[in-house]
Design a protein around this motif. Structure first.
Motif, PDB file in Angstrom:
ATOM      1  N   LEU A  20       0.881  -1.376   0.229  1.00 54.81           N
ATOM      2  CA  LEU A  20       0.194   0.213  -0.481  1.00 54.81           C
ATOM      3  C   LEU A  20       0.842   1.336  -0.089  1.00 54.81           C
ATOM      4  N   SER A  21       1.685   1.244   0.430  1.00 53.76           N
ATOM      5  CA  SER A  21       3.228   2.342   0.909  1.00 53.76           C
ATOM      6  C   SER A  21       3.275   2.735  -1.030  1.00 53.76           C
ATOM      7  N   ARG A  22       3.570   2.084  -1.235  1.00 50.42           N
ATOM      8  CA  ARG A  22       4.060   1.533  -2.959  1.00 50.42           C
ATOM      9  C   ARG A  22       3.076   1.673  -4.099  1.00 50.42           C
ATOM     10  N   THR A  23       1.757   1.224  -3.724  1.00 48.36           N
ATOM     11  CA  THR A  23       1.415   0.810  -5.035  1.00 48.36           C
ATOM     12  C   THR A  23       0.958   2.508  -4.905  1.00 48.36           C
ATOM     13  N   ARG A  24       0.790   2.247  -6.750  1.00 41.04           N
ATOM     14  CA  ARG A  24      -0.011   3.872  -7.364  1.00 41.04           C
ATOM     15  C   ARG A  24      -1.447   3.895  -8.033  1.00 41.04           C
ATOM     16  N   ASN A  25      -2.458   2.312  -7.536  1.00 42.91           N
ATOM     17  CA  ASN A  25      -3.466   2.122  -7.561  1.00 42.91           C
ATOM     18  C   ASN A  25      -4.588   3.304  -7.123  1.00 42.91           C
ATOM     19  N   ALA A  26      -5.871   3.881  -7.551  1.00 39.90           N
ATOM     20  CA  ALA A  26      -6.404   4.902  -7.277  1.00 39.90           C
ATOM     21  C   ALA A  26      -7.180   4.221  -6.786  1.00 39.90           C
ATOM     22  N   GLN A  80      -5.419   4.009  -2.575  1.00 45.59           N
ATOM     23  CA  GLN A  80      -4.831   5.132  -2.118  1.00 45.59           C
ATOM     24  C   GLN A  80      -5.776   6.358  -1.172  1.00 45.59           C
ATOM     25  N   SER A  81      -7.325   5.651  -1.038  1.00 45.52           N
ATOM     26  CA  SER A  81      -7.780   6.356  -0.141  1.00 45.52           C
ATOM     27  C   SER A  81      -6.973   6.498   0.558  1.00 45.52           C
ATOM     28  N   TRP A  82      -7.263   7.213   2.008  1.00 46.77           N
ATOM     29  CA  TRP A  82      -6.075   6.885   3.574  1.00 46.77           C
ATOM     30  C   TRP A  82      -7.178   6.430   3.941  1.00 46.77           C
ATOM     31  N   ARG A 106      -6.112   2.888   4.388  1.00 49.86           N
ATOM     32  CA  ARG A 106      -5.046   2.296   4.637  1.00 49.86           C
ATOM     33  C   ARG A 106      -5.702   2.910   6.195  1.00 49.86           C
ATOM     34  N   ALA A 129      -4.532  -3.766  -4.179  1.00 54.75           N
ATOM     35  CA  ALA A 129      -3.192  -3.091  -4.419  1.00 54.75           C
ATOM     36  C   ALA A 129      -2.656  -2.943  -5.137  1.00 54.75           C
TER      37      ALA A 129
END
Length: 335
Positions: free
Chosen positions: A36-42, A45-47, A50, A262
């Motif tokens: 999750l810290s490295r993915t660019r999957n939109a 990406q929501s906080w 996470r 992710a």
């Protein structure tokens, strides 16, 4: 003959089983957090997603710590075996009530992530009923922890009549919600991927697809709830052995879903990628604009059947080059 399980035996086995699932969950959580810290999957990406993932891990860890504390208070601090049994039989102990609150909060986060996955595959209208059922489960869980558990006298079990009716309703609503959401997600996966499979661009083996459907739809969680409700209604003491493990399974399943999304390894995303690969081999006379429009619709989550449903011709009408999706050439080649 009724099976009788001593509380000291059930507590030891229950915590031992929870430790096994917690070990698996620790590995899964740190793997998913790294991704999750490295993915660019939109989508992930929501906080909010996470934060929910981190909170679930904190709650599961706290639940494990509470059980370790119960081991100390139940097996080390008491001077006699009678005191140990008296402590373990007393289910309205403060630590038991804390465990109930932890179950409620973890259930909100876990079911919330599964409902979020439903929303990403369908729309908000489909999620209204699951959200209402989740709120009902939460209300019943908070009422159990706040008023019912403290009223149970020492020596009674979780199967006592007035508590049993309330808990059965709570488990039944939670199970209904999970079966509903699991069915909707599985149905959506089948709908989106059916045209891709029919076109010969299936992704992976049948066993791998089945495994992805089970994980992505949260079917494992729904199965554990079926077992939980069935054993509780039957007053089967074996429930004591696995009750604590449900908290860890409750966190493992949605974390697995987030990790799959992710990584882009969900069956829906892989099927859309396969369909996009198939469409990219076609040539359109209208140039890059039409191609990007078509591929963009696949990325937005539309099934292949929507892309390939047209064009439609009137009787006797001569189609153009762009309508038949063929490269430009002499008019005689289309006759």
């Amino acid at each position: 003959m009724t099976l009788v399980v001593l509380p000291n035996i059930s507590v030891l086995i229950s915590i031992w089983m929870e430790t096994l699932f917690y070990g698996m969950y620790v590995v899964l959580f740190f793997s998913s957090f790294f991704v999750l810290s490295r993915t660019r999957n939109a989508i992930v990406q929501s906080w909010v997603i996470r934060l929910a993932t981190v909170l679930m891990f904190c709650i599961a860890t706290t639940h494990m710590a509470v059980n370790v504390r119960r081991l100390v208070e139940g097996f080390i601090l008491p001077a006699t075996k009678a005191e140990t049994l008296a402590y373990l039989y007393d289910i309205h102990q403060p630590l038991n009530i804390v465990k109930q609150y932890l179950w409620v909060f973890n259930n909100v986060l876990a079911d919330g992530i599964i409902v979020w996955r439903l929303y990403t595959l369908w729309n908000i209208q489909v999620c209204v009923l699951p959200i209402l059922l989740l709120l009902c489960t939460t209300a019943f869980g908070l009422a159990t922890a706040t008023s019912l558990l403290p009223q149970i006298g020492a020596g009674n079990s979780i199967f006592v009549s007035h508590f049993s009716r309330f808990a059965t309703t709570q488990y039944a609503i939670s199970l209904t919600n999970n079966v509903l959401v699991t069915s909707l997600i599985s149905g959506r996966i089948w709908y989106v991927t059916r045209e891709v499979r029919a076109s010969g661009y299936a992704t992976g083996s049948d066993y791998r697809r089945a495994m992805l459907v089970v994980i992505e739809s949260g079917a494992i969680y729904a199965l554990t709830q079926v077992i939980q409700l069935a054993w509780y209604v039957a007053k089967f003491p074996g429930l004591y052995f696995v009750a604590d493990s449900f908290v860890q399974i409750m966190a493992i399943v949605p974390t697995s879903v987030v990790l799959l999304v992710a990584l882009g390894r969900t069956l829906v995303e892989e099927s859309q990628a396969a369909a996009s690969g198939a469409l990219s081999e076609m040539k359109f006379t209208s140039g890059a604009t039409k191609s990007s429009r078509t591929l963009g619709s696949m990325k937005d989550g539309y099934g292949l059947d929507r892309v390939m449903s047209g064009p439609k011709f009137k009787s006797g009408e001569r189609p153009t080059h762009s309508q038949v999706l063929l490269p430009p050439g002499p008019a005689e080649e289309l006759a």
